[in-house]
Design a protein around this motif. Structure first.
Motif, short mmCIF file in Angstrom:
data_model
loop_
_atom_site.label_atom_id
_atom_site.label_comp_id
_atom_site.label_asym_id
_atom_site.label_seq_id
_atom_site.Cartn_x
_atom_site.Cartn_y
_atom_site.Cartn_z
N SER A 299 -1.38 -6.32 -0.54
CA SER A 299 -0.86 -5.83 0.75
C SER A 299 -1.92 -5.96 1.83
CB SER A 299 -0.48 -4.35 0.64
OG SER A 299 0.52 -4.14 -0.30
N SER A 300 -1.47 -6.02 3.07
CA SER A 300 -2.35 -5.94 4.23
C SER A 300 -2.32 -4.50 4.73
CB SER A 300 -1.86 -6.87 5.34
OG SER A 300 -1.90 -8.21 4.91
N THR A 301 -3.43 -4.04 5.29
CA THR A 301 -3.48 -2.68 5.83
C THR A 301 -4.43 -2.60 7.01
OG1 THR A 301 -3.80 -0.34 5.33
CG2 THR A 301 -5.31 -1.89 4.26
N THR A 302 -4.18 -1.60 7.85
CA THR A 302 -5.08 -1.34 8.98
C THR A 302 -6.09 -0.26 8.64
OG1 THR A 302 -3.53 0.29 9.91
CG2 THR A 302 -3.34 -2.00 10.69
N ARG A 303 -6.00 0.34 7.46
CA ARG A 303 -6.97 1.40 7.15
C ARG A 303 -8.29 0.80 6.73
NH1 ARG A 303 -8.39 2.05 2.07
NH2 ARG A 303 -6.93 2.05 0.34
N LYS A 304 -9.33 1.61 6.85
CA LYS A 304 -10.67 1.14 6.51
C LYS A 304 -10.81 1.01 4.99
CE LYS A 304 -13.27 2.79 10.49
NZ LYS A 304 -12.67 1.81 11.30
N LYS A 305 -11.63 0.06 4.60
CA LYS A 305 -11.91 -0.19 3.18
C LYS A 305 -12.73 0.97 2.63
CE LYS A 305 -14.85 -3.43 2.16
NZ LYS A 305 -15.83 -4.10 1.34
N GLU B 267 7.91 -6.73 4.43
CA GLU B 267 8.09 -5.28 4.54
C GLU B 267 6.87 -4.69 5.21
OE1 GLU B 267 6.55 -2.38 2.63
OE2 GLU B 267 5.00 -3.82 2.20
N LYS B 268 7.09 -3.58 5.93
CA LYS B 268 6.00 -2.92 6.65
C LYS B 268 6.29 -1.43 6.71
CE LYS B 268 6.18 -2.33 11.02
NZ LYS B 268 6.01 -0.91 11.21
N VAL B 269 5.26 -0.61 6.46
CA VAL B 269 5.42 0.84 6.56
C VAL B 269 4.18 1.43 7.22
CG1 VAL B 269 6.89 1.01 4.51
CG2 VAL B 269 4.43 1.32 4.27
N GLU B 270 4.34 2.64 7.73
CA GLU B 270 3.21 3.38 8.28
C GLU B 270 3.07 4.68 7.49
OE1 GLU B 270 1.39 5.18 12.43
OE2 GLU B 270 3.13 3.87 12.50
N ILE B 271 1.86 4.92 6.98
CA ILE B 271 1.58 6.13 6.20
C ILE B 271 0.27 6.72 6.71
CG2 ILE B 271 1.10 7.06 3.90
CD1 ILE B 271 2.71 4.66 2.82
N ASN B 272 0.32 7.99 7.07
CA ASN B 272 -0.86 8.70 7.57
C ASN B 272 -1.56 7.95 8.70
OD1 ASN B 272 -0.47 10.75 5.65
ND2 ASN B 272 -1.66 9.65 4.13
N GLY B 273 -0.75 7.30 9.54
CA GLY B 273 -1.31 6.60 10.70
C GLY B 273 -1.83 5.21 10.42
N HIS B 274 -1.72 4.74 9.18
CA HIS B 274 -2.18 3.40 8.81
C HIS B 274 -0.97 2.52 8.53
CE1 HIS B 274 -6.13 5.15 8.49
NE2 HIS B 274 -5.70 5.99 7.57
N LEU B 275 -1.06 1.25 8.92
CA LEU B 275 0.02 0.30 8.67
C LEU B 275 -0.26 -0.48 7.39
CD1 LEU B 275 0.32 -1.06 12.32
CD2 LEU B 275 1.82 0.59 11.20
N TYR B 276 0.81 -0.75 6.65
CA TYR B 276 0.73 -1.52 5.41
C TYR B 276 1.86 -2.54 5.43
CZ TYR B 276 -2.14 2.35 3.64
OH TYR B 276 -3.11 3.30 3.47
N GLY B 277 1.61 -3.74 4.90
CA GLY B 277 2.68 -4.73 4.86
C GLY B 277 2.41 -5.82 3.84
#
Length: 192
Positions: A39-45, A74-84
Motif C-alpha cells: 500500500s501507499s501511505t502519507t504517514r511517516k515511516k 482503493e483509498k481510505v483515510e485513517i487517523n488523518g493518514h491516507l492509504y491506497g
C-alpha cells in the motif's frame, strides 16, 4: 478499475493492528508463491519499517496527484493518514501470479469486497487485547501509536463476523499452517 479474470483471486489479511496479519500474510504468500501488494501511505515511516516493503511512503501532495490521476483502486483515510492501493501494481502482479494478497484494515477490505465480490477472500487474524498491546510494544511502537491502534480494537474485532475466515493467532507456525491450508483450498478450486 482492474477487471479480475475468472481464476484471479485477492486474499485480504485483516484484523487488529498487532494481530500478526502482515507476518502471516508474508509467510503464506512465500509458501504459496503469491505476490503481496504494498500500500501507499502519507504517514511517516516507523523505525522498524522499510520503504517499498511495508509501504510506499508518499507526501500528501504526491498522494493527491496520484489520486487525481486515478491511480488508486482503493483509498481510505485513517487517523488523518491516507492509504491506497495502486491499480497498476495489482495489474502487474496478476500478469505474473494468478492470486495476490494484501494487508488492509476493514475499510480497505470492504472497498475491495464491494468492487470484486466473491473474488476477494478476507482472512481475519486476531488475538486478545493484551497480546496485541504486548506485540506492539515488542516491535517498538510508541505509547501514542499503541493508544491510536487500540482505539480501533473493538471495532476491528466486530469485523471478524463479516470475513470469510477467522484465525486466532497465538502460535505463529500453527496459524500460518491453518491459513495456508485455507488459501490453498481456493487455489485448488482454480485449477479445476
Amino acid at each position: 478499475m482492474y477487471n479480475l479474470k475468472e481464476k484471479e483471486r485477492i486474499f485480504v489479511f485483516t484484523g487488529p493492528d498487532g494481530s500478526g496479519r502482515k507476518t502471516v500474510a508474508k509467510l503464506v504468500g512465500d509458501t504459496l508463491n503469491m505476490k503481496g501488494i504494498v500500500s501507499s501511505t502519507t504517514r511517516k515511516k516507523r523505525h522498524y519499517e522499510r520503504e517499498d516493503v511495508d509501504y510506499h511512503y508518499l507526501s500528501r501532495e504526491a498522494f493527491a496527484k496520484a489520486q487525481e490521476n486515478g491511480e488508486f483502486i482503493e483509498k481510505v483515510e485513517i487517523n488523518g493518514h491516507l492509504y491506497g492501493i495502486k491499480e497498476a501494481e495489482v495489474a502487474e502482479s496478476f500478469q505474473k501470479h494468478g492470486c495476490i494478497y494484501l494487508v488492509l484494515n476493514k475499510e480497505g477490505a470492504d472497498i475491495l469486497k464491494d468492487l470484486y465480490g466473491d473474488k476477494v477472500i478476507r482472512m481475519f487474524l486476531y488475538a486478545d487485547r493484551n497480546t496485541v498491546i504486548e506485540r506492539q510494544k515488542e516491535r517498538g511502537d510508541s505509547e501514542e501509536v499503541i493508544r491510536e491502534h487500540m482505539s480501533h480494537y473493538d471495532e476491528e474485532m466486530e469485523y471478524k463476523q463479516a470475513c470469510e475466515h477467522a484465525f486466532e493467532n497465538y502460535e505463529l507456525a500453527h496459524t500460518t499452517f491453518e491459513v495456508t491450508n485455507a488459501v490453498e483450498a481456493y487455489l485448488k478450486e482454480n485449477i479445476k
